[in-house]
Design an enzyme around this catalytic site. Structure first.
Site, PDB file in Angstrom:
ATOM      1  CG  ASP A  41      -0.222  -0.059   2.424  1.00 37.77           C
ATOM      2  OD1 ASP A  41       0.858  -0.047   2.736  1.00 37.77           O
ATOM      3  OD2 ASP A  41      -1.215  -0.095   3.525  1.00 37.77           O
ATOM      4  CB  SER A  42       4.619   1.944  -0.253  1.00 41.62           C
ATOM      5  OG  SER A  42       4.663   0.447  -1.028  1.00 41.62           O
ATOM      6  CE  LYS A 108       3.211  -5.885   3.823  1.00 38.01           C
ATOM      7  NZ  LYS A 108       2.781  -4.898   4.576  1.00 38.01           N
ATOM      8  CD  GLU A 172       7.992  -0.363   7.173  1.00 36.03           C
ATOM      9  OE1 GLU A 172       7.216  -0.902   7.008  1.00 36.03           O
ATOM     10  OE2 GLU A 172       8.098   0.975   6.906  1.00 36.03           O
TER      11      GLU A 172
HETATM   12  O1  KIV Z   1       3.684  -0.898   1.474  1.00 36.85           O
HETATM   13  C1  KIV Z   1       4.856  -1.497   1.542  1.00 36.85           C
HETATM   14  O2  KIV Z   1       5.425  -1.142   0.477  1.00 36.85           O
HETATM   15  C2  KIV Z   1       5.261  -2.274   2.611  1.00 36.85           C
HETATM   16  C3  KIV Z   1       6.820  -2.530   2.659  1.00 36.85           C
HETATM   17  C4  KIV Z   1       7.333  -1.268   3.250  1.00 36.85           C
HETATM   18  C5  KIV Z   1       7.102  -3.649   3.589  1.00 36.85           C
HETATM   19  O3  KIV Z   1       4.467  -2.610   3.591  1.00 36.85           O
END
Ligand code: KIV
Length: 255
Positions: A41-42, A108, A172
Protein backbone atom coordinates in the site's frame (compact mmCIF):
# COMPACT_ATOMS: atom_id res chain seq x y z
CA UNK A 1 6.54 -19.51 -6.36
CA UNK A 2 4.78 -21.73 -3.84
CA UNK A 3 4.80 -20.85 -0.16
CA UNK A 4 6.26 -24.25 0.78
CA UNK A 5 9.28 -23.55 -1.43
CA UNK A 6 9.70 -20.11 0.15
CA UNK A 7 9.45 -21.34 3.73
CA UNK A 8 11.99 -24.10 3.01
CA UNK A 9 14.48 -21.31 2.29
CA UNK A 10 14.56 -20.34 5.99
CA UNK A 11 18.07 -21.01 7.29
CA UNK A 12 19.26 -22.13 3.84
CA UNK A 13 19.15 -19.14 1.54
CA UNK A 14 17.93 -15.56 1.76
CA UNK A 15 14.52 -14.64 0.36
CA UNK A 16 14.36 -11.62 -1.95
CA UNK A 17 11.35 -9.34 -2.15
CA UNK A 18 10.68 -5.97 -3.75
CA UNK A 19 7.52 -3.98 -4.17
CA UNK A 20 5.99 -3.40 -7.58
CA UNK A 21 2.81 -1.68 -8.65
CA UNK A 22 2.71 -2.02 -12.45
CA UNK A 23 3.00 -4.59 -15.24
CA UNK A 24 6.35 -3.55 -16.72
CA UNK A 25 8.24 -3.26 -13.45
CA UNK A 26 6.82 -6.54 -12.17
CA UNK A 27 7.86 -8.27 -15.41
CA UNK A 28 11.42 -6.97 -15.09
CA UNK A 29 11.71 -8.02 -11.43
CA UNK A 30 10.32 -11.44 -12.26
CA UNK A 31 12.78 -11.84 -15.14
CA UNK A 32 15.59 -10.83 -12.75
CA UNK A 33 14.62 -13.74 -10.50
CA UNK A 34 13.02 -12.03 -7.50
CA UNK A 35 11.34 -14.53 -5.14
CA UNK A 36 8.44 -12.35 -3.98
CA UNK A 37 6.72 -9.19 -5.18
CA UNK A 38 4.74 -7.12 -2.72
CA UNK A 39 2.05 -4.91 -4.15
CA UNK A 40 2.35 -2.72 -1.08
CA UNK A 41 0.00 0.00 0.00
CA UNK A 42 3.10 2.18 -0.36
CA UNK A 43 1.30 2.48 -3.70
CA UNK A 44 -0.31 5.51 -2.01
CA UNK A 45 2.80 7.62 -1.58
CA UNK A 46 4.98 6.09 -4.30
CA UNK A 47 2.57 5.94 -7.25
CA UNK A 48 -0.55 7.90 -6.36
CA UNK A 49 1.17 10.90 -4.76
CA UNK A 50 -0.61 10.71 -1.40
CA UNK A 51 1.16 11.67 1.81
CA UNK A 52 1.00 8.09 3.06
CA UNK A 53 -0.89 4.85 2.78
CA UNK A 54 -4.13 5.85 4.51
CA UNK A 55 -6.01 6.91 1.38
CA UNK A 56 -5.34 3.69 -0.53
CA UNK A 57 -8.55 1.81 -1.33
CA UNK A 58 -9.41 -1.79 -2.14
CA UNK A 59 -10.07 -0.81 -5.77
CA UNK A 60 -6.59 0.79 -5.98
CA UNK A 61 -5.05 -2.44 -4.70
CA UNK A 62 -7.09 -4.65 -7.04
CA UNK A 63 -6.15 -2.61 -10.09
CA UNK A 64 -2.41 -2.65 -9.31
CA UNK A 65 -2.31 -6.28 -8.18
CA UNK A 66 -3.91 -7.36 -11.45
CA UNK A 67 -1.39 -5.27 -13.43
CA UNK A 68 1.49 -6.89 -11.54
CA UNK A 69 0.00 -10.37 -11.93
CA UNK A 70 -0.12 -9.93 -15.71
CA UNK A 71 3.65 -9.40 -15.71
CA UNK A 72 4.70 -12.21 -13.36
CA UNK A 73 5.42 -15.84 -14.24
CA UNK A 74 7.43 -17.08 -11.25
CA UNK A 75 7.43 -14.76 -8.24
CA UNK A 76 5.02 -15.07 -5.32
CA UNK A 77 2.72 -12.04 -5.31
CA UNK A 78 1.59 -10.55 -2.01
CA UNK A 79 -1.35 -8.16 -1.90
CA UNK A 80 -1.28 -5.60 0.91
CA UNK A 81 -4.58 -5.18 2.73
CA UNK A 82 -5.27 -1.42 2.80
CA UNK A 83 -6.24 0.36 6.00
CA UNK A 84 -9.81 -0.32 7.18
CA UNK A 85 -10.14 -3.35 4.90
CA UNK A 86 -9.57 -5.85 7.76
CA UNK A 87 -11.23 -4.22 10.76
CA UNK A 88 -13.29 -7.35 11.41
CA UNK A 89 -13.37 -10.97 10.25
CA UNK A 90 -16.18 -10.49 7.73
CA UNK A 91 -14.53 -7.55 5.96
CA UNK A 92 -11.11 -9.17 6.11
CA UNK A 93 -12.37 -12.35 4.52
CA UNK A 94 -14.33 -10.55 1.80
CA UNK A 95 -11.49 -8.16 1.00
CA UNK A 96 -8.66 -10.69 1.08
CA UNK A 97 -10.65 -12.82 -1.38
CA UNK A 98 -10.88 -9.78 -3.66
CA UNK A 99 -7.07 -9.37 -3.60
CA UNK A 100 -6.56 -13.07 -4.31
CA UNK A 101 -9.07 -12.88 -7.17
CA UNK A 102 -7.09 -9.91 -8.56
CA UNK A 103 -3.96 -12.09 -8.73
CA UNK A 104 -2.30 -12.10 -5.28
CA UNK A 105 -1.10 -15.44 -3.95
CA UNK A 106 -1.23 -14.27 -0.34
CA UNK A 107 -2.12 -11.14 1.64
CA UNK A 108 -0.22 -9.01 4.13
CA UNK A 109 -1.71 -7.08 7.00
CA UNK A 110 -0.21 -4.86 9.66
CA UNK A 111 -0.06 -5.63 13.37
CA UNK A 112 -1.43 -8.44 15.51
CA UNK A 113 -5.11 -8.97 14.89
CA UNK A 114 -5.50 -12.56 16.04
CA UNK A 115 -9.19 -13.10 15.22
CA UNK A 116 -8.85 -11.76 11.71
CA UNK A 117 -5.63 -13.67 10.98
CA UNK A 118 -7.12 -16.89 12.37
CA UNK A 119 -10.21 -16.48 10.19
CA UNK A 120 -8.17 -15.86 7.03
CA UNK A 121 -5.80 -18.76 7.59
CA UNK A 122 -8.61 -21.18 8.42
CA UNK A 123 -10.30 -20.13 5.17
CA UNK A 124 -7.17 -21.11 3.25
CA UNK A 125 -5.79 -17.62 2.67
CA UNK A 126 -2.03 -17.46 3.29
CA UNK A 127 -1.12 -14.48 5.46
CA UNK A 128 2.05 -12.48 5.92
CA UNK A 129 2.22 -10.38 9.08
CA UNK A 130 3.92 -7.01 9.53
CA UNK A 131 5.45 -5.74 12.80
CA UNK A 132 7.66 -2.88 13.95
CA UNK A 133 6.93 0.36 12.12
CA UNK A 134 3.35 0.10 10.90
CA UNK A 135 2.78 2.89 8.35
CA UNK A 136 -1.04 2.61 8.41
CA UNK A 137 -1.26 3.64 12.07
CA UNK A 138 2.18 5.07 12.96
CA UNK A 139 2.32 8.58 14.35
CA UNK A 140 5.98 8.91 13.38
CA UNK A 141 8.38 7.02 11.14
CA UNK A 142 10.99 6.34 13.83
CA UNK A 143 12.65 2.99 14.53
CA UNK A 144 10.45 0.82 16.79
CA UNK A 145 11.58 -1.52 19.57
CA UNK A 146 14.56 0.44 20.82
CA UNK A 147 13.09 0.56 24.32
CA UNK A 148 12.92 -2.75 26.23
CA UNK A 149 9.16 -2.74 26.76
CA UNK A 150 8.40 -2.05 23.10
CA UNK A 151 10.95 -4.66 21.97
CA UNK A 152 9.33 -7.25 24.25
CA UNK A 153 5.89 -6.45 22.82
CA UNK A 154 7.09 -6.78 19.23
CA UNK A 155 8.79 -10.09 20.09
CA UNK A 156 5.65 -11.40 21.80
CA UNK A 157 3.53 -10.32 18.80
CA UNK A 158 5.91 -12.15 16.46
CA UNK A 159 5.60 -15.35 18.49
CA UNK A 160 1.81 -15.00 18.44
CA UNK A 161 1.72 -14.41 14.66
CA UNK A 162 3.91 -17.47 14.23
CA UNK A 163 1.57 -19.53 16.40
CA UNK A 164 -1.42 -18.36 14.36
CA UNK A 165 0.27 -19.78 11.27
CA UNK A 166 1.41 -16.81 9.20
CA UNK A 167 4.02 -17.95 6.69
CA UNK A 168 6.05 -14.77 6.96
CA UNK A 169 6.44 -11.56 8.92
CA UNK A 170 7.71 -8.25 7.58
CA UNK A 171 9.87 -6.57 10.23
CA UNK A 172 10.03 -2.87 9.48
CA UNK A 173 12.57 -0.53 11.08
CA UNK A 174 13.54 -2.41 14.22
CA UNK A 175 17.00 -2.91 15.77
CA UNK A 176 19.20 -5.70 14.42
CA UNK A 177 19.33 -7.54 17.77
CA UNK A 178 15.53 -7.72 17.91
CA UNK A 179 15.10 -8.98 14.34
CA UNK A 180 17.78 -11.59 15.02
CA UNK A 181 15.93 -12.77 18.14
CA UNK A 182 12.62 -12.93 16.26
CA UNK A 183 14.16 -14.75 13.29
CA UNK A 184 15.62 -17.38 15.62
CA UNK A 185 12.38 -17.66 17.59
CA UNK A 186 9.83 -18.22 14.81
CA UNK A 187 9.18 -20.79 12.09
CA UNK A 188 7.84 -18.12 9.74
CA UNK A 189 10.09 -16.27 7.32
CA UNK A 190 11.17 -12.88 8.60
CA UNK A 191 11.48 -10.31 5.85
CA UNK A 192 13.32 -7.19 6.95
CA UNK A 193 13.16 -3.62 5.81
CA UNK A 194 15.48 -1.55 7.97
CA UNK A 195 15.86 -4.58 10.26
CA UNK A 196 19.39 -5.80 9.51
CA UNK A 197 20.97 -8.69 7.69
CA UNK A 198 19.88 -11.52 9.99
CA UNK A 199 16.29 -11.64 8.74
CA UNK A 200 15.41 -14.57 6.49
CA UNK A 201 14.92 -12.15 3.61
CA UNK A 202 14.85 -8.50 2.65
CA UNK A 203 12.33 -6.17 1.06
CA UNK A 204 12.69 -2.65 -0.29
CA UNK A 205 10.28 -0.30 -2.02
CA UNK A 206 11.36 -0.62 -5.65
CA UNK A 207 11.10 3.07 -6.49
CA UNK A 208 13.32 3.88 -3.50
CA UNK A 209 16.10 1.43 -4.38
CA UNK A 210 15.98 2.54 -8.02
CA UNK A 211 16.65 6.11 -6.91
CA UNK A 212 13.37 7.74 -7.91
CA UNK A 213 13.35 9.65 -4.64
CA UNK A 214 14.76 13.11 -4.49
CA UNK A 215 13.80 14.67 -1.20
CA UNK A 216 14.36 12.31 1.73
CA UNK A 217 16.26 9.02 1.60
CA UNK A 218 15.54 6.81 4.65
CA UNK A 219 18.69 5.29 6.25
CA UNK A 220 17.72 1.72 5.33
CA UNK A 221 17.40 2.45 1.61
CA UNK A 222 20.39 1.61 -0.56
CA UNK A 223 20.32 3.20 -4.00
CA UNK A 224 21.00 0.56 -6.64
CA UNK A 225 20.38 3.03 -9.47
CA UNK A 226 19.66 6.70 -9.97
CA UNK A 227 16.54 6.63 -12.12
CA UNK A 228 15.61 10.14 -11.10
CA UNK A 229 18.63 11.58 -12.91
CA UNK A 230 18.42 9.12 -15.79
CA UNK A 231 14.77 10.02 -16.47
CA UNK A 232 15.33 13.75 -15.96
CA UNK A 233 18.36 13.82 -18.28
CA UNK A 234 16.50 11.84 -20.94
CA UNK A 235 13.50 14.17 -20.71
CA UNK A 236 15.78 17.21 -20.94
CA UNK A 237 17.53 15.82 -24.03
CA UNK A 238 14.14 15.12 -25.63
CA UNK A 239 12.92 18.65 -24.85
CA UNK A 240 16.13 20.18 -26.29
CA UNK A 241 15.94 18.07 -29.48
CA UNK A 242 12.25 18.78 -30.12
CA UNK A 243 12.80 22.51 -29.62
CA UNK A 244 15.87 22.42 -31.90
CA UNK A 245 13.95 20.34 -34.51
CA UNK A 246 16.66 17.65 -34.38
CA UNK A 247 14.07 15.04 -33.39
CA UNK A 248 12.52 13.30 -35.24
CA UNK A 249 15.14 12.86 -37.96
CA UNK A 250 14.46 10.78 -41.08
CA UNK A 251 15.36 7.63 -39.15
CA UNK A 252 12.25 8.09 -36.99
CA UNK A 253 9.92 9.27 -39.78
CA UNK A 254 7.69 7.59 -42.36
CA UNK A 255 7.60 8.45 -46.07
O1 KIV B 1 3.58 -1.11 1.53
C1 KIV B 1 4.76 -1.46 1.52
O2 KIV B 1 5.54 -1.17 0.60
C2 KIV B 1 5.24 -2.23 2.64
C3 KIV B 1 6.72 -2.45 2.74
C4 KIV B 1 7.35 -1.25 3.34
C5 KIV B 1 7.06 -3.66 3.49
O3 KIV B 1 4.48 -2.64 3.48
Amino acid sequence: MEIEKLTRMKGNQKVTMLTAYDYQTAKILDEAGIDMILVGDSLGNVILGYEGTKQVTMSDMERHISAVARGVKHAHIIGDMPIASYDNKVDALKNSKRLIAAGAHSVKLEGLNSDVIKALISSGIPVMGHLGLLPQTAIDLKVKGKKREEAERIYADALELDKLGVYGIVLECIPVALSQKITNGVKSLTIGIGAGVDCDGQVLVVNDMLGMLQDHKPKHVKLYANLHDIIKNAAQSYIDEVKAKTFPTDEYSFH
